[in-house]
Design a protein around this motif. Structure first.
Motif, PDB file in Angstrom:
ATOM      1  N   UNK A  25       0.861  -1.241  -0.040  1.00  0.00           N
ATOM      2  CA  UNK A  25      -0.262  -0.097  -0.083  1.00  0.00           C
ATOM      3  C   UNK A  25       0.871   1.367  -0.100  1.00  0.00           C
ATOM      4  N   UNK A  26       0.016   2.391  -0.171  1.00  0.00           N
ATOM      5  CA  UNK A  26       0.766   3.671  -0.008  1.00  0.00           C
ATOM      6  C   UNK A  26       0.260   4.349   0.942  1.00  0.00           C
ATOM      7  N   UNK A  27       1.037   5.189   1.786  1.00  0.00           N
ATOM      8  CA  UNK A  27       0.787   6.041   3.018  1.00  0.00           C
ATOM      9  C   UNK A  27       1.520   7.194   2.700  1.00  0.00           C
ATOM     10  N   UNK A  28       0.785   8.332   2.214  1.00  0.00           N
ATOM     11  CA  UNK A  28       1.569   9.584   1.866  1.00  0.00           C
ATOM     12  C   UNK A  28       1.177  10.567   2.586  1.00  0.00           C
ATOM     13  N   UNK A  29       2.149  11.540   3.143  1.00  0.00           N
ATOM     14  CA  UNK A  29       1.866  12.593   3.863  1.00  0.00           C
ATOM     15  C   UNK A  29       1.662  13.818   2.786  1.00  0.00           C
ATOM     16  N   UNK A  30       0.315  14.629   3.013  1.00  0.00           N
ATOM     17  CA  UNK A  30       0.054  15.668   2.192  1.00  0.00           C
ATOM     18  C   UNK A  30       0.692  16.892   2.724  1.00  0.00           C
ATOM     19  N   UNK A  31       1.264  17.893   1.927  1.00  0.00           N
ATOM     20  CA  UNK A  31       2.204  19.026   2.217  1.00  0.00           C
ATOM     21  C   UNK A  31       1.470  20.025   1.210  1.00  0.00           C
ATOM     22  N   UNK A  32       1.534  21.280   1.959  1.00  0.00           N
ATOM     23  CA  UNK A  32       1.266  22.536   1.156  1.00  0.00           C
ATOM     24  C   UNK A  32       2.290  23.506   1.644  1.00  0.00           C
ATOM     25  N   UNK A  33       3.086  23.871   0.586  1.00  0.00           N
ATOM     26  CA  UNK A  33       4.188  24.792   0.711  1.00  0.00           C
ATOM     27  C   UNK A  33       5.054  24.131   1.777  1.00  0.00           C
ATOM     28  N   UNK A  34       5.359  22.901   1.763  1.00  0.00           N
ATOM     29  CA  UNK A  34       6.111  22.393   2.679  1.00  0.00           C
ATOM     30  C   UNK A  34       5.698  21.870   4.016  1.00  0.00           C
ATOM     31  N   UNK A  35       4.473  22.402   4.461  1.00  0.00           N
ATOM     32  CA  UNK A  35       3.869  22.159   5.608  1.00  0.00           C
ATOM     33  C   UNK A  35       2.994  20.914   5.529  1.00  0.00           C
ATOM     34  N   UNK A  36       2.953  20.082   6.565  1.00  0.00           N
ATOM     35  CA  UNK A  36       2.157  18.835   6.748  1.00  0.00           C
ATOM     36  C   UNK A  36       0.709  19.247   7.080  1.00  0.00           C
ATOM     37  N   UNK A  37      -0.167  18.927   6.219  1.00  0.00           N
ATOM     38  CA  UNK A  37      -1.633  19.107   6.523  1.00  0.00           C
ATOM     39  C   UNK A  37      -2.418  18.039   6.484  1.00  0.00           C
ATOM     40  N   UNK A  38      -1.838  16.889   6.164  1.00  0.00           N
ATOM     41  CA  UNK A  38      -2.780  15.679   6.492  1.00  0.00           C
ATOM     42  C   UNK A  38      -2.020  14.338   5.605  1.00  0.00           C
ATOM     43  N   UNK A  39      -2.708  13.448   5.407  1.00  0.00           N
ATOM     44  CA  UNK A  39      -2.371  12.072   4.811  1.00  0.00           C
ATOM     45  C   UNK A  39      -3.371  11.508   3.872  1.00  0.00           C
ATOM     46  N   UNK A  40      -2.865  10.508   3.049  1.00  0.00           N
ATOM     47  CA  UNK A  40      -3.871   9.798   2.323  1.00  0.00           C
ATOM     48  C   UNK A  40      -2.969   8.250   2.069  1.00  0.00           C
ATOM     49  N   UNK A  64      -6.946  -6.434  -8.115  1.00  0.00           N
ATOM     50  CA  UNK A  64      -6.468  -4.939  -8.216  1.00  0.00           C
ATOM     51  C   UNK A  64      -7.351  -3.981  -8.021  1.00  0.00           C
ATOM     52  N   UNK A  65      -8.016  -4.231  -6.489  1.00  0.00           N
ATOM     53  CA  UNK A  65      -8.829  -3.366  -5.872  1.00  0.00           C
ATOM     54  C   UNK A  65      -8.011  -2.598  -4.838  1.00  0.00           C
ATOM     55  N   UNK A  66      -8.270  -1.348  -4.489  1.00  0.00           N
ATOM     56  CA  UNK A  66      -7.677  -0.659  -3.386  1.00  0.00           C
ATOM     57  C   UNK A  66      -8.555   0.056  -2.335  1.00  0.00           C
ATOM     58  N   UNK A  67      -8.435   0.390  -1.371  1.00  0.00           N
ATOM     59  CA  UNK A  67      -9.214   1.299  -0.400  1.00  0.00           C
ATOM     60  C   UNK A  67      -8.415   2.639  -0.325  1.00  0.00           C
ATOM     61  N   UNK A  98      -5.160   9.184 -10.087  1.00  0.00           N
ATOM     62  CA  UNK A  98      -4.515   9.067 -11.052  1.00  0.00           C
ATOM     63  C   UNK A  98      -3.435   8.153 -10.985  1.00  0.00           C
ATOM     64  N   UNK A  99      -2.866   8.127  -9.992  1.00  0.00           N
ATOM     65  CA  UNK A  99      -1.589   7.281  -9.852  1.00  0.00           C
ATOM     66  C   UNK A  99      -2.035   5.935  -9.786  1.00  0.00           C
ATOM     67  N   UNK A 100      -3.066   5.526  -9.076  1.00  0.00           N
ATOM     68  CA  UNK A 100      -3.451   4.147  -8.874  1.00  0.00           C
ATOM     69  C   UNK A 100      -3.913   3.514 -10.086  1.00  0.00           C
ATOM     70  N   UNK A 101      -4.680   4.295 -11.116  1.00  0.00           N
ATOM     71  CA  UNK A 101      -5.007   3.992 -12.339  1.00  0.00           C
ATOM     72  C   UNK A 101      -3.807   3.890 -13.402  1.00  0.00           C
ATOM     73  N   UNK A 102      -2.998   4.841 -13.186  1.00  0.00           N
ATOM     74  CA  UNK A 102      -1.926   4.701 -14.386  1.00  0.00           C
ATOM     75  C   UNK A 102      -0.730   3.858 -14.126  1.00  0.00           C
ATOM     76  N   UNK A 132      -0.670   1.322 -10.865  1.00  0.00           N
ATOM     77  CA  UNK A 132      -0.783   0.180 -10.330  1.00  0.00           C
ATOM     78  C   UNK A 132      -1.699  -0.831 -10.742  1.00  0.00           C
ATOM     79  N   UNK A 133      -1.870  -0.625 -12.006  1.00  0.00           N
ATOM     80  CA  UNK A 133      -3.036  -1.483 -12.715  1.00  0.00           C
ATOM     81  C   UNK A 133      -4.102  -1.744 -11.823  1.00  0.00           C
ATOM     82  N   UNK A 134      -4.513  -0.502 -11.154  1.00  0.00           N
ATOM     83  CA  UNK A 134      -5.813  -0.530 -10.531  1.00  0.00           C
ATOM     84  C   UNK A 134      -7.202  -0.705 -11.324  1.00  0.00           C
ATOM     85  N   UNK A 135      -8.041  -1.495 -10.963  1.00  0.00           N
ATOM     86  CA  UNK A 135      -9.163  -1.748 -11.527  1.00  0.00           C
ATOM     87  C   UNK A 135     -10.468  -0.844 -10.792  1.00  0.00           C
TER      88      UNK A 135
END
Length: 186
Positions: A62-77, A87-90, A114-118, A120-123
């Motif tokens: 899986x992917x666990x990514x930090x969300x940043x805006x102008x270098x500041x952490x604001x969330x995660x996905x 090829x299913x993801x949550x 976009x990343x998942x479908x481009x 990760x062969x996500x369906x």
């Protein structure tokens, strides 16, 4: 600190560093009184429990990514495989309250979809939420996710049963909506 993994509009997504700084940010946010109920956490986690949870998700592909805006952490996905052979993801996304209402959630969701479908062969991508989570409902619907069902009394929170809503987006849905997913992409 990790380099940006994905950029889209004003947001940059990067891999979570296995440092107390990144893990602590995530843990503090998810344990907060404003966030914990929507994340379904029955109790606050320790930093070590948070680190283990994230590592387990990423160790399974899986992917666990930090969300940043102008270098500041604001969330995660996160994008976690559900049924590898299918090829299913949550998808799970969260932003700190101060970052909401700026379009960042939409940009993050589009970038990860976009990343998942481009790459990760996500369906199919699914997401579930409590029925009273209006922010998440409107976010998912704004980027083409369709409501697929409701699980009545699906979660128990502080002695009260709550309903869950289930949303989905297929590869075909994404392909049909390319203009929506490509706007503001860097």
């Amino acid at each position: 600190m990790s380099a940006d993994f994905i950029r889209y509009g004003k947001v940059a997504l990067r891999v979570v560093d296995d440092t107390d700084s990144d893990i602590g940010f995530i843990n503090d946010a998810l344990n907060s009184e404003k966030m914990r109920p929507y994340m379904g956490r029955m109790r606050p986690l320790t930093v070590e429990e948070e680190r283990k949870r994230i590592n387990e998700q990423t160790d399974d592909g899986g992917l666990y990514l930090l969300v940043t805006v102008n270098g500041d952490r604001v969330g995660a996905v996160s994008l976690i495989p559900q049924w590898e052979q299918q090829n299913n993801y949550e998808l799970t996304i969260w932003l700190i309250p101060e970052a909401r209402g700026n379009g960042y959630g939409t940009e993050v969701t589009k970038a990860v979809v976009n990343h998942a479908f481009e790459y990760l062969d996500c369906q199919r991508i699914s997401a579930h939420l409590w029925e009273d989570n209006e922010l998440s409902r409107s976010l998912l619907e704004s980027v083409g996710f369709l409501l697929e069902g409701e699980k009545r009394s699906g979660w128990r929170w502080e002695g009260e049963y709550r309903n869950n809503l289930y949303y989905g987006l297929t590869r075909e849905d994404w392909e049909e909506q390319q203009s929506l997913f490509r706007e503001r992409e860097d």
